[in-house]
Design an enzyme around this catalytic site. Structure first.
Site, PDB file in Angstrom:
ATOM      1  N   THR A 125       0.874  -1.246   0.039  1.00  0.00           N
ATOM      2  CA  THR A 125      -0.091  -0.083   0.280  1.00  0.00           C
ATOM      3  C   THR A 125       0.877   1.556  -0.078  1.00  0.00           C
ATOM      4  OG1 THR A 125      -1.646  -1.033   1.213  1.00  0.00           O
ATOM      5  CG2 THR A 125      -1.729   1.112   1.150  1.00  0.00           C
ATOM      6  N   ARG A 126       1.588   1.232   1.043  1.00  0.00           N
ATOM      7  CA  ARG A 126       2.610   2.592   1.145  1.00  0.00           C
ATOM      8  C   ARG A 126       3.360   2.845  -0.116  1.00  0.00           C
ATOM      9  NH1 ARG A 126       0.305   0.653   5.141  1.00  0.00           N
ATOM     10  NH2 ARG A 126       1.478  -1.318   4.674  1.00  0.00           N
ATOM     11  N   THR A 127       4.220   1.716  -0.274  1.00  0.00           N
ATOM     12  CA  THR A 127       5.126   2.230  -1.373  1.00  0.00           C
ATOM     13  C   THR A 127       4.446   2.535  -2.639  1.00  0.00           C
ATOM     14  OG1 THR A 127       6.619   0.409  -0.521  1.00  0.00           O
ATOM     15  CG2 THR A 127       7.040   1.106  -2.675  1.00  0.00           C
ATOM     16  N   ARG A 175      10.426  -3.397  -6.017  1.00  0.00           N
ATOM     17  CA  ARG A 175      10.362  -4.041  -4.847  1.00  0.00           C
ATOM     18  C   ARG A 175      10.213  -5.698  -5.121  1.00  0.00           C
ATOM     19  NH1 ARG A 175       7.451  -2.849   0.072  1.00  0.00           N
ATOM     20  NH2 ARG A 175       5.893  -4.621   0.859  1.00  0.00           N
ATOM     21  N   HIS A 202      15.719  -2.556   3.088  1.00  0.00           N
ATOM     22  CA  HIS A 202      14.392  -1.578   3.145  1.00  0.00           C
ATOM     23  C   HIS A 202      14.878  -0.148   3.443  1.00  0.00           C
ATOM     24  CE1 HIS A 202      10.474  -0.376   2.276  1.00  0.00           C
ATOM     25  NE2 HIS A 202       9.980  -1.301   3.019  1.00  0.00           N
ATOM     26  N   GLN A 205      12.184   2.663   3.951  1.00  0.00           N
ATOM     27  CA  GLN A 205      11.498   2.864   5.280  1.00  0.00           C
ATOM     28  C   GLN A 205      12.251   3.255   6.404  1.00  0.00           C
ATOM     29  OE1 GLN A 205       8.338   1.520   6.071  1.00  0.00           O
ATOM     30  NE2 GLN A 205       8.598   2.661   7.743  1.00  0.00           N
ATOM     31  N   ASP A 298       7.840  -5.205  13.720  1.00  0.00           N
ATOM     32  CA  ASP A 298       7.548  -5.276  12.322  1.00  0.00           C
ATOM     33  C   ASP A 298       6.808  -6.639  12.210  1.00  0.00           C
ATOM     34  OD1 ASP A 298       7.427  -5.111   9.724  1.00  0.00           O
ATOM     35  OD2 ASP A 298       9.247  -5.583   9.120  1.00  0.00           O
ATOM     36  N   THR A 299       6.167  -6.928  11.118  1.00  0.00           N
ATOM     37  CA  THR A 299       5.433  -8.061  11.086  1.00  0.00           C
ATOM     38  C   THR A 299       6.419  -9.404  11.278  1.00  0.00           C
ATOM     39  OG1 THR A 299       4.183  -9.656   9.483  1.00  0.00           O
ATOM     40  CG2 THR A 299       5.954  -8.267   8.624  1.00  0.00           C
ATOM     41  N   HIS A 337       6.082   1.203  13.885  1.00  0.00           N
ATOM     42  CA  HIS A 337       5.961  -0.011  13.238  1.00  0.00           C
ATOM     43  C   HIS A 337       5.649   0.291  11.712  1.00  0.00           C
ATOM     44  CE1 HIS A 337       3.823  -3.837  11.676  1.00  0.00           C
ATOM     45  NE2 HIS A 337       3.828  -4.338  12.916  1.00  0.00           N
ATOM     46  N   CYS A 338       6.385  -0.317  10.691  1.00  0.00           N
ATOM     47  CA  CYS A 338       6.154   0.019   9.302  1.00  0.00           C
ATOM     48  C   CYS A 338       4.914  -0.407   8.643  1.00  0.00           C
ATOM     49  CB  CYS A 338       7.449  -0.623   8.580  1.00  0.00           C
ATOM     50  SG  CYS A 338       7.399  -2.354   8.327  1.00  0.00           S
ATOM     51  N   LEU A 339       4.151  -1.030   9.107  1.00  0.00           N
ATOM     52  CA  LEU A 339       2.947  -1.642   8.537  1.00  0.00           C
ATOM     53  C   LEU A 339       3.011  -2.368   7.558  1.00  0.00           C
ATOM     54  CD1 LEU A 339       0.810   1.915   8.867  1.00  0.00           C
ATOM     55  CD2 LEU A 339       1.008  -0.008  10.416  1.00  0.00           C
ATOM     56  N   ARG A 365       6.862   8.304   4.152  1.00  0.00           N
ATOM     57  CA  ARG A 365       7.395   7.421   3.235  1.00  0.00           C
ATOM     58  C   ARG A 365       7.115   7.902   1.917  1.00  0.00           C
ATOM     59  NH1 ARG A 365       7.209   1.951   3.079  1.00  0.00           N
ATOM     60  NH2 ARG A 365       8.119   2.269   0.939  1.00  0.00           N
TER      61      ARG A 365
END
Length: 380
Positions: A125-127, A175, A202, A205, A298-299, A337-339, A365
């Protein structure tokens, strides 16, 4: 009588348009709001003749070395280049952001005629949104190339893909899963390449994270970051960037999930060079958080690891960031948290608390990728 009436109306309309242009110019030339900037950052200066902004000369000079070059990982940046990218991102935010007194449509468009090809082996989403929107704000165009649009390295080699896209686009952003893929693109591309994520790094980020911390704390030198989670690509560049800014790193990962040994060694060397505390590694989350100013996770299950979900959640038992864990940090500690996030990684009462910087972090971002693209194209 009709001719006289028409002449009068045309004359009145011309006066109105002249007045409107003067009003817009007057508003546009007012100073840009600077409330989001940290101490020491420079505001962009308005060129009254072209209605364009000239970014602070000190920022521009520090970024000259990035023109035409790839952006692969934080350790490949000089300290001055890292500082310059963060400062330029803040200047873009002040100019194009919601707190600016300038209409973004009227602001400078330094990347008119430029384009970025965005290769996505992994969804995001963010990138995607940050790059497409940011490129548009700067006057350029972004082209999304997902897995169903091109078969990177399958029906067409990485080399051929790089050589073809270089003919069409000003920048290639990728990516990908394997770091070797983005390295192969960079090897053969004749235009700058941006590593938007690989299994090893990354860097975009990290720029957003460091910018969020500087906006919150001001000078971050001497602050301590605690990482609690998987020893992954986000940690790798965060470690490298944090010590470059004089921050201390404390890292907790479960056994078997440690960070890359080569990058850990590089981080230790940078910490020595910058006079920060020796990087602390542990398998106990609470030990890492003790005395920290920033807690980051992070995840636990990245894309491509879905089949390992149950095992990973069991292995990360005790690693959830919650109020109990945050209580071990220094007073006023913040959370990143980068989501996207999952509830097992961080509790709602921390994630949505006043100490959480996750949404400014996510917004940054865009400003940081804008800074990278502008620097690579020499438009600063």
């Amino acid at each position: 009588t009709i001719n006289k009436y028409c002449t009068t109306m045309i004359f009145s309309l011309a006066i109105s348009r002249t007045a409107a242009r003067a009003a817009r110019t007057s508003v546009f030339q007012q100073p840009v709001a600077t409330k989001a900037w940290v101490a020491g950052s420079n505001s962009p200066n308005l060129d009254r003749h072209s209605h364009h902004y000239r970014w602070a000369s000190t920022t521009a000079s520090t970024l000259e070395g990035l023109k035409g070059n790839h952006f692969m990982s934080i350790d490949l940046l000089s300290n001055a280049e890292l500082r310059g990218l963060l400062d330029l991102a803040k200047e873009f935010k002040a100019t194009y952001g919601r707190d600016s007194s300038v209409d973004p449509a009227e602001a400078s468009k330094p990347l008119v005629g430029k384009s970025v090809a965005m290769i996505f082996q992994k969804r995001s989403t963010r990138t995607r949104v940050s790059t497409e929107t940011g490129m548009g704000l700067l006057g350029g165009q972004a082209l999304f190339l997902g897995p169903t649009d091109i078969q990177l390295g399958v029906n067409e080699s990485m080399k051929d893909t790089a050589l073809v896209l270089s003919r069409f686009n000003s920048i290639i952003l990728a990516r990908v899963f394997e770091h070797s893929d983005v390295q192969e693109l960079a090897k053969h591309s004749t235009v700058p390449v941006i590593n938007a994520l690989s299994h090893l790094h990354h860097p975009l980020q990290t720029l957003a994270d460091l910018m969020a911390l500087e906006e919150h704390f001001g000078d971050v030198s001497g602050k301590t970051i605690a990482w609690v989670g998987d020893g992954n690509n986000v940690l790798h560049d965060l470690m490298l960037g944090a010590v470059k800014l004089g921050m201390h790193m404390r890292v907790a990962t479960p056994k078997g999930y440690e960070a890359d040994a080569t990058i850990c060694q590089k981080t230790k060397q940078l910490a020595q060079e910058h006079g920060t505390a020796s990087v602390y590694f542990t398998n106990v989350a609470a030990d890492a958080v003790q005395g920290s100013d920033v807690v980051v996770t992070d995840t636990w299950v990245s894309m491509g690891q879905e089949e390992e979900y149950a095992k990973r959640v069991a292995d990360f038992d005790g690693y959830q960031v919650n109020n109990e864990l945050m209580a071990k940090a220094n007073k006023g500690a913040v959370f990143l948290h980068c989501l996207p996030r999952h509830p097992e990684e961080v509790s709602d009462d921390v994630f949505y608390s006043p100490h959480s910087l996750i949404f400014p972090e996510a917004e940054n971002r865009m400003w940081t990728v804008m800074a990278v693209m502008a620097a690579q194209l020499g438009k600063v």
